[in-house]
Scaffold this active site. Sequence first.
Site, PDB file in Angstrom:
ATOM      1  N   GLY A  12       0.819  -1.205   0.000  1.00 41.97           N
ATOM      2  CA  GLY A  12       0.000   0.000   0.000  1.00 41.97           C
ATOM      3  C   GLY A  12       0.851   1.252   0.000  1.00 41.97           C
ATOM      4  O   GLY A  12       2.071   1.197   0.149  1.00 41.97           O
ATOM      5  N   LYS A  13       0.173   2.377  -0.204  1.00 44.81           N
ATOM      6  CA  LYS A  13       0.850   3.672  -0.198  1.00 44.81           C
ATOM      7  C   LYS A  13       0.181   4.575   0.816  1.00 44.81           C
ATOM      8  O   LYS A  13      -1.020   4.506   1.038  1.00 44.81           O
ATOM      9  CB  LYS A  13       0.801   4.320  -1.586  1.00 44.81           C
ATOM     10  CG  LYS A  13       1.616   3.585  -2.632  1.00 44.81           C
ATOM     11  CD  LYS A  13       1.629   4.345  -3.951  1.00 44.81           C
ATOM     12  CE  LYS A  13       2.504   3.620  -4.977  1.00 44.81           C
ATOM     13  NZ  LYS A  13       2.543   4.335  -6.269  1.00 44.81           N
ATOM     14  N   GLY A  14       0.970   5.433   1.416  1.00 44.24           N
ATOM     15  CA  GLY A  14       0.445   6.382   2.383  1.00 44.24           C
ATOM     16  C   GLY A  14       1.112   7.714   2.233  1.00 44.24           C
ATOM     17  O   GLY A  14       1.870   7.957   1.288  1.00 44.24           O
ATOM     18  N   GLY A  17       4.990   7.331   2.269  1.00 43.20           N
ATOM     19  CA  GLY A  17       5.669   6.587   1.221  1.00 43.20           C
ATOM     20  C   GLY A  17       4.949   5.304   0.903  1.00 43.20           C
ATOM     21  O   GLY A  17       3.733   5.207   1.036  1.00 43.20           O
ATOM     22  N   VAL A  19       4.708   0.909   1.160  1.00 44.32           N
ATOM     23  CA  VAL A  19       5.004  -0.225   2.025  1.00 44.32           C
ATOM     24  C   VAL A  19       5.061  -1.485   1.166  1.00 44.32           C
ATOM     25  O   VAL A  19       4.198  -1.727   0.332  1.00 44.32           O
ATOM     26  CB  VAL A  19       3.940  -0.399   3.124  1.00 44.32           C
ATOM     27  CG1 VAL A  19       4.309  -1.561   4.042  1.00 44.32           C
ATOM     28  CG2 VAL A  19       3.800   0.883   3.926  1.00 44.32           C
ATOM     29  N   LYS A  34       8.664  -0.263   5.150  1.00 46.72           N
ATOM     30  CA  LYS A  34       8.048   1.045   4.949  1.00 46.72           C
ATOM     31  C   LYS A  34       9.117   1.996   4.435  1.00 46.72           C
ATOM     32  O   LYS A  34      10.149   2.194   5.078  1.00 46.72           O
ATOM     33  CB  LYS A  34       7.476   1.552   6.275  1.00 46.72           C
ATOM     34  CG  LYS A  34       6.834   2.934   6.210  1.00 46.72           C
ATOM     35  CD  LYS A  34       6.303   3.304   7.594  1.00 46.72           C
ATOM     36  CE  LYS A  34       5.629   4.656   7.585  1.00 46.72           C
ATOM     37  NZ  LYS A  34       5.133   5.046   8.924  1.00 46.72           N
ATOM     38  N   ASP A 128      -4.552   8.029  16.409  1.00 43.61           N
ATOM     39  CA  ASP A 128      -5.287   7.674  15.189  1.00 43.61           C
ATOM     40  C   ASP A 128      -5.817   6.244  15.285  1.00 43.61           C
ATOM     41  O   ASP A 128      -5.670   5.451  14.357  1.00 43.61           O
ATOM     42  CB  ASP A 128      -4.392   7.834  13.953  1.00 43.61           C
ATOM     43  CG  ASP A 128      -5.216   7.850  12.658  1.00 43.61           C
ATOM     44  OD1 ASP A 128      -6.414   8.201  12.723  1.00 43.61           O
ATOM     45  OD2 ASP A 128      -4.673   7.510  11.602  1.00 43.61           O
TER      46      ASP A 128
END
Length: 513
Positions: A12-14, A17, A19, A34, A128
């Site tokens: 995935g992306k966040g 950056g 992962v 990550k 969060d």
Amino acid sequence: MESDYKIVRELGKGAFGTVYLIKHKREAEWFALKTVDLSRADAKERASAEREANLMRELNHDHVVRYVASTFNGSTLFIFTEYCEGGDLSHFLEDTSGKLPEDLIVCWVYQTAEALKYLHHRKILHRDLKPQNIYLSGEGDIKLGDLGIARILDKGADMASTMAGTPCYMSPEIFQMKGYNHKTDIWSFGCVVYEMAAGERAFDAPIFQFLMFKVVAGVVPPIHSDYSDALRRLVKSMMAKDPDQRPSAADLLERSPVKEFGQSPQRPKEIMKTRGFRTKWGTSESTVDTVKLFKEMVLNPAPPFKDGDIRIPVDSLQVHRERLGLKGAASAVPTSGSGGAGIYGSIMAPKQKAKEKVADKKIEVTLKPERSRTEMSEGRAAIMEAVMRGLMGKMVETQDRTLRESYSSTSSSSDSDFDSTLGASHGTTTKKAIEAQFLMRQIQVLQKHCAEGLGTDTLQDAYSILESVTDAGQLKARLVTLIGEDMFRQYGEKIMYLRLFQVGLDKVRSQME
């Protein structure tokens, strides 16, 4: 020297950056990698990213994701963590229909409370907590992850003041821009427990102002009467409007029914089996297809580094294996289905794309390094982009629709919830007046704070910039030019929220005319 690890797939992306799932080339050892691109970061932002990695390195708890190591590959920071094949709690809830057994919910409350007690004792706020950040091992055990916006409170201070988190799980004190402490994590966790029991969010709305209104002025919905009075009281206490009335994580462990569970704990999978609970989770029908997950795939686009760049320091690996109660080579590492000390899992399970709702968008209005698409420094430009595009942008896009029309786009049950929040006796005009009053209160608090710190003339100049600049990077640069870097750190995000609330107030007033 050749690397012992290879890239299996992108997870995935966040904001920070991308992962990746990586695997030892010869042994059954898996990690999440990550990557944080710091090519545009200044020295302060780079140091902040390193602090995040160092924060994770110190954590050692069965229900908190275990950090393995961090290294630099040029300007990219590599952070290695455990990997959890069970996905996250949102995957589990998506795979499951029907009522969750109370024992399972209490088990997860117990495990999460243990993790929060551990973090809060170290002055670390998660900030969060949501189903997407609560990960599961293969046995269903909890792992708290994604501590990217966690912070250690300054020595001598017990209240934070930045706005951070995912809106539908934010506490009232965050929306009211009051100081907050570890009790904000308890509120967020209460929302998660409600979602486990009810199968829907405690607070949700199609646009940001309605969400704030429901959280700050609304009534906390009770969970279903099929659950015990003790569990219902516990959830209600976690979502008390007054933070002082909420239990601490340590208190949760001493309250019924969590206390009783702790005296004779069971593993989640054991509970599911004992209760005859059926779920797609852990099967080939799950949203987390384990069989496919561990098969290598061609990455498109290819990552900006090669397998040979993946090097985990030997001493870090040794510490990690010792924490798991292991010795020697990677082949000794158990999977989560095996016995042994510790729970072998990790934080970075693959995530499905969230539904496009304002309430789904994670916002962080605290100046930490995030990846920017602009020419500005990485962290703060991304913050401006999140606020302007994620919140104000949605407001501007919907100015041609009334708030009621927007709200009517949700399900009838949500509309009913909103009506009950305001009170059934209120007519439409009265509801609009209440909305306007709520927004006005937020504006007054922010106006006073910003005017005292910046002066009314400077604040008015800032308004002009907000109205004329739409690009996030340019906006940050113009505001910094106007008020300076130091003042921007204190007031930049508050100016933007002030403008957001005023746009909303103008819309509500126009509907009342």
